[in-house]
Scaffold this motif. Structure first.
Motif, short mmCIF file in Angstrom:
data_model
loop_
_atom_site.label_atom_id
_atom_site.label_comp_id
_atom_site.label_asym_id
_atom_site.label_seq_id
_atom_site.Cartn_x
_atom_site.Cartn_y
_atom_site.Cartn_z
N ARG A 72 1.03 -1.17 0.05
CA ARG A 72 0.32 -0.04 0.32
C ARG A 72 0.83 1.74 0.13
O ARG A 72 0.39 2.42 -0.49
N MET A 73 2.55 1.39 0.74
CA MET A 73 3.20 2.30 0.96
C MET A 73 3.47 2.68 -0.08
O MET A 73 4.74 3.48 -0.02
N GLY A 74 4.21 1.44 -0.80
CA GLY A 74 4.59 1.35 -2.15
C GLY A 74 5.20 2.50 -3.15
O GLY A 74 5.78 3.06 -3.30
N PRO A 75 3.94 3.38 -3.69
CA PRO A 75 3.77 3.38 -4.82
C PRO A 75 3.94 5.46 -4.22
O PRO A 75 5.52 5.92 -4.55
N GLY A 76 3.81 5.57 -3.23
CA GLY A 76 4.31 6.89 -2.14
C GLY A 76 5.58 7.10 -1.82
O GLY A 76 6.53 7.37 -1.82
N PRO A 118 -5.75 5.38 8.78
CA PRO A 118 -4.76 4.21 7.73
C PRO A 118 -5.62 3.44 6.38
O PRO A 118 -6.70 2.70 6.08
N THR A 119 -5.90 4.75 5.55
CA THR A 119 -5.86 4.50 4.35
C THR A 119 -5.33 4.74 3.04
O THR A 119 -3.69 4.36 3.68
N ALA A 120 -5.64 3.85 1.77
CA ALA A 120 -4.62 4.46 0.52
C ALA A 120 -3.79 5.10 0.66
O ALA A 120 -2.78 5.45 0.31
N ARG A 121 -4.54 6.23 0.42
CA ARG A 121 -3.99 7.85 0.74
C ARG A 121 -3.42 8.36 1.50
O ARG A 121 -1.79 8.65 1.13
N THR A 122 -3.65 8.54 2.71
CA THR A 122 -2.92 8.37 3.92
C THR A 122 -1.08 7.81 3.87
O THR A 122 0.10 8.12 4.24
#
Length: 238
Positions: A72-76, A118-122
């Motif tokens: 989930r954090m990978g792209p960021g 804890p969402t995809a955006r955050t």
């Protein structure tokens, strides 16, 4: 000799705080080490020692590594590393001590007052923030920790997942930053201090109430970052 003694004290204290609280190695080490070793290689040294700390603490803690949150954090995280590289190319080295000190203080503010859902955006936002600051200034832990701590995991799983993410970021950033031309014995000694400090911190953690532990760790980080900020401003104005 005095310079090496100061660096050794900073590394030992940083590792102790990390073992004690689960966070803080780079927050304390980066403002001090970048005052002595300027340029990208100073941050490279911080991240190298942090990587040794990541590996040691992973081996000493018990818990599950939640790989799903890394996806989930990978792209960021990837975008943050690229942003950090751009900062390395565009910002002059003489501003780095000031950026490091400011990043330390702002990161502590994030850890104290930002409580992300804890969402995809955050997940993407905290990953981008933490990775960019980690790549440029070596102090990207709190934005990542502020998100991960909301997941409700047990302490061991939280620390092991967090340390895994930090280790991956450090592995990516070190080749981009480079290392200072220190004697090999200095690197070996630094890693030994990391192992010693982390181990002592872990032992101490089990003897102190959680609320007092957090207060002590945050106070030390803020004190060191504040001193580094004052010194950086004096250097820029001098």
């Amino acid at each position: 000799m005095l310079t090496y003694a100061l660096l050794a004290m900073a590394v030992l204290l940083s590792a102790w705080v990390q073992g004690f609280s689960g966070l803080g190695f780079s927050l304390i080490a980066a403002p001090v080490l970048t005052q002595v070793i300027s340029g990208s290689s100073g941050i490279g040294l911080v991240n190298t020692l942090a990587l040794a700390q990541n590996a040691w603490q992973l081996s000493r803690e018990e818990g599950v590594i939640h790989w799903s949150v890394l996806k989930r954090m990978g792209p960021g995280l990837l975008g943050g590393v690229l942003l950090g590289v751009v900062a390395l190319m565009l910002l002059p080295d003489r501003l780095r001590p000031l950026v490091v000190a400011l990043s330390s203080l702002l990161s502590m503010a994030v850890l104290l007052w930002w409580h992300p859902v804890p969402t995809a955006r955050t997940a993407a936002m905290s990953g981008a923030w933490g990775a960019s600051v980690n790549t440029y200034a070596g102090v990207g832990g709190p934005p990542l920790a502020a998100f991960l701590v909301q997941q409700g995991w047990d302490p061991g799983s939280y620390i092991r997942t967090q340390q895994t993410i930090f280790a991956l970021l450090n592995i990516v950033s070190i080749p981009l930053l480079g290392l200072p031309p220190l004697h090999p014995q200095a690197f070996v000694g630094g890693i030994a201090l990391v192992v010693l400090g982390t181990s002592l911190g872990i032992v101490a953690r089990h003897r102190v109430p959680p609320e007092r532990r957090t207060r002590i760790s945050q106070s030390m980080v803020l004190l060191v970052a504040g001193i580094a900020l004052v010194r950086a401003v004096v250097q820029l104005l001098g």
